[in-house]
Design a protein around this motif. Sequence first.
Motif, mmCIF file in Angstrom:
data_model
loop_
_atom_site.group_PDB
_atom_site.id
_atom_site.type_symbol
_atom_site.label_atom_id
_atom_site.label_comp_id
_atom_site.label_asym_id
_atom_site.label_seq_id
_atom_site.Cartn_x
_atom_site.Cartn_y
_atom_site.Cartn_z
ATOM 1 N N TYR A 196 0.832 -1.218 0.000
ATOM 2 C CA TYR A 196 0.000 0.000 0.000
ATOM 3 C C TYR A 196 0.862 1.262 0.000
ATOM 4 C CZ TYR A 196 -4.519 -2.371 0.737
ATOM 5 O OH TYR A 196 -5.657 -3.119 0.599
ATOM 6 N N VAL A 197 2.005 1.195 0.659
ATOM 7 C CA VAL A 197 2.928 2.341 0.575
ATOM 8 C C VAL A 197 3.423 2.472 -0.863
ATOM 9 C CG1 VAL A 197 5.166 3.270 1.310
ATOM 10 C CG2 VAL A 197 3.631 2.249 2.997
ATOM 11 N N ALA A 225 9.034 1.581 -6.277
ATOM 12 C CA ALA A 225 7.996 2.597 -6.512
ATOM 13 C C ALA A 225 8.522 3.986 -6.167
ATOM 14 C CB ALA A 225 6.752 2.269 -5.694
ATOM 15 N N GLY A 226 9.824 4.085 -5.935
ATOM 16 C CA GLY A 226 10.437 5.386 -5.678
ATOM 17 C C GLY A 226 10.456 5.789 -4.222
ATOM 18 N N GLY A 227 10.137 4.856 -3.322
ATOM 19 C CA GLY A 227 10.090 5.182 -1.906
ATOM 20 C C GLY A 227 11.346 4.771 -1.165
ATOM 21 N N PHE A 228 11.331 5.061 0.144
ATOM 22 C CA PHE A 228 12.423 4.692 1.024
ATOM 23 C C PHE A 228 11.903 3.643 2.006
ATOM 24 C CE2 PHE A 228 15.767 8.205 0.918
ATOM 25 C CZ PHE A 228 15.402 8.627 -0.348
ATOM 26 N N ALA A 229 12.686 2.627 2.242
ATOM 27 C CA ALA A 229 12.335 1.627 3.257
ATOM 28 C C ALA A 229 13.615 1.244 3.980
ATOM 29 C CB ALA A 229 11.688 0.411 2.614
ATOM 30 N N THR A 230 13.700 1.641 5.248
ATOM 31 C CA THR A 230 14.895 1.342 6.050
ATOM 32 C C THR A 230 14.462 0.612 7.322
ATOM 33 O OG1 THR A 230 14.729 3.369 7.363
ATOM 34 C CG2 THR A 230 15.957 3.497 5.275
ATOM 35 N N ASN A 248 7.616 7.906 1.204
ATOM 36 C CA ASN A 248 8.425 8.644 0.230
ATOM 37 C C ASN A 248 9.566 9.317 0.993
ATOM 38 O OD1 ASN A 248 7.661 11.213 1.190
ATOM 39 N ND2 ASN A 248 6.005 11.425 -0.274
ATOM 40 N N GLU A 249 10.455 9.951 0.273
ATOM 41 C CA GLU A 249 11.648 10.533 0.885
ATOM 42 C C GLU A 249 11.283 11.427 2.076
ATOM 43 O OE1 GLU A 249 13.756 12.870 -1.921
ATOM 44 O OE2 GLU A 249 15.353 13.420 -0.509
ATOM 45 N N HIS A 250 10.262 12.266 1.913
ATOM 46 C CA HIS A 250 9.908 13.259 2.927
ATOM 47 C C HIS A 250 9.233 12.611 4.128
ATOM 48 C CE1 HIS A 250 10.866 16.142 -0.190
ATOM 49 N NE2 HIS A 250 10.139 15.395 -1.003
ATOM 50 N N ILE A 251 8.228 11.796 3.856
ATOM 51 C CA ILE A 251 7.490 11.142 4.947
ATOM 52 C C ILE A 251 8.396 10.158 5.684
ATOM 53 C CG2 ILE A 251 5.533 9.642 5.498
ATOM 54 C CD1 ILE A 251 4.728 12.473 4.581
ATOM 55 N N HIS A 252 9.210 9.442 4.944
ATOM 56 C CA HIS A 252 10.126 8.496 5.577
ATOM 57 C C HIS A 252 11.020 9.215 6.589
ATOM 58 C CE1 HIS A 252 14.073 6.515 5.921
ATOM 59 N NE2 HIS A 252 13.331 5.443 6.077
#
Length: 261
Positions: A196-197, A225-230, A248-252
Amino acid sequence: MARSPVLNVMVQAVMKAGRGMRRDFGEVENLQVSAKGPGDFVTAADRKAEETLYQELARVRPGYGFLMEERGVVEGTDPDHRWIVDPLDGTTNFLHGIPMFAISVGLERAGQLVAGVIFNPVTDELYTAERGGGAFLNDRRLRVAGRRDLVDAVVACGVPHLGRPRHDLFREELSRVQGRVSGVRRFGSAALDLAYVASGRLDGFWERDLKPWDIAAGLLLVKEAGGFATDAEGQDAALARGSVVAGNEHIHGQLLKLVKG
Ligand code: 2AM
Ligand code: CA
Ligand code: CA
Ligand code: CA
C-alpha cells in the motif's frame, strides 16, 4: 514493462496458491487451526499455500534455496539464489473472515532482493517488482504517494500482539506519531502495508519485530515505486533487523525521527 521469466514463475506460483487460499477463505470455519505460540496461529490454508509455492518454485527453479515461515530453511544447491516465502501474511485476519491478507514471495540473488510478488487473492490485487524494473499493481506502474508533510499523511503501523516483545516501546512511538499525522491505521498484514505504501494508498508504515518473509517482497516494492524503506535506525538493513520505516523521501524522514524519538 514485460516481466522477466523468473518473475513470471513467481506470479504463476502465487496465483495457483491464491486460488486454493480463496477457496479455503470461503470455508474458513472448517479449517484446521493450531497455535504455534500465544496468539500465533497457523491454519491448513497456510500449510497448503506454502506447499503449492514450494512445489511450483522448486519445479521451475530446481536448486534455489528457501526461507519459508512454516517450513523454515530448505538449503538449495545454488548458493546464490533464495526464495523468501510467507504463504499467508495476515493469518489472524484470515481466521476472522477479514479479507486483508496476502501471499508474499521475494527472491534474493547474492544476498540482494531482486524480485518480489505480493498477491491478495480476495481482491485479485497482484503487486510485482523487479530490481531496476519498477513496481506494478496488476499492469499499472506504481509510484509512492507525493504528500510531503506528515500532517497530510495516513500511516500504518503494526501493533505488538500477544507473544511479541516491546509493547511499551510501541506505545511511546504511537504517542509521538498519532498527534502529528492525519491518520494511523493497523491492517494486520505487513506485506500489504508495504504494498500500500508502494501504491500510494498509504503515505507511510512502521513496524518492529518482523521476520524476513513478512517484508522481503514489500521492501523491494516500496523502493521500486520510488520510496524509502529502512530499518528503525534509518539503515538499509530492514530485512536483517526486522524493523521497517517506509514512505516517500519526505514522509520516511519525518516518520523515522518520530519513531526513533
Ligand atoms: P502472519 O500473519 O504471517 O503471522 C502484523 O503485525 C504482522 O505480524 C503480519 O505480517 C503477521 O504475519 C505477523 N504476525 C505474527 N504473529 C501474529 C499475531 N499473533 N497477530 C498478528 N500478527 C502476527
Ligand atoms: Ca504466522
Ligand atoms: Ca507474516
Ligand atoms: Ca504467515
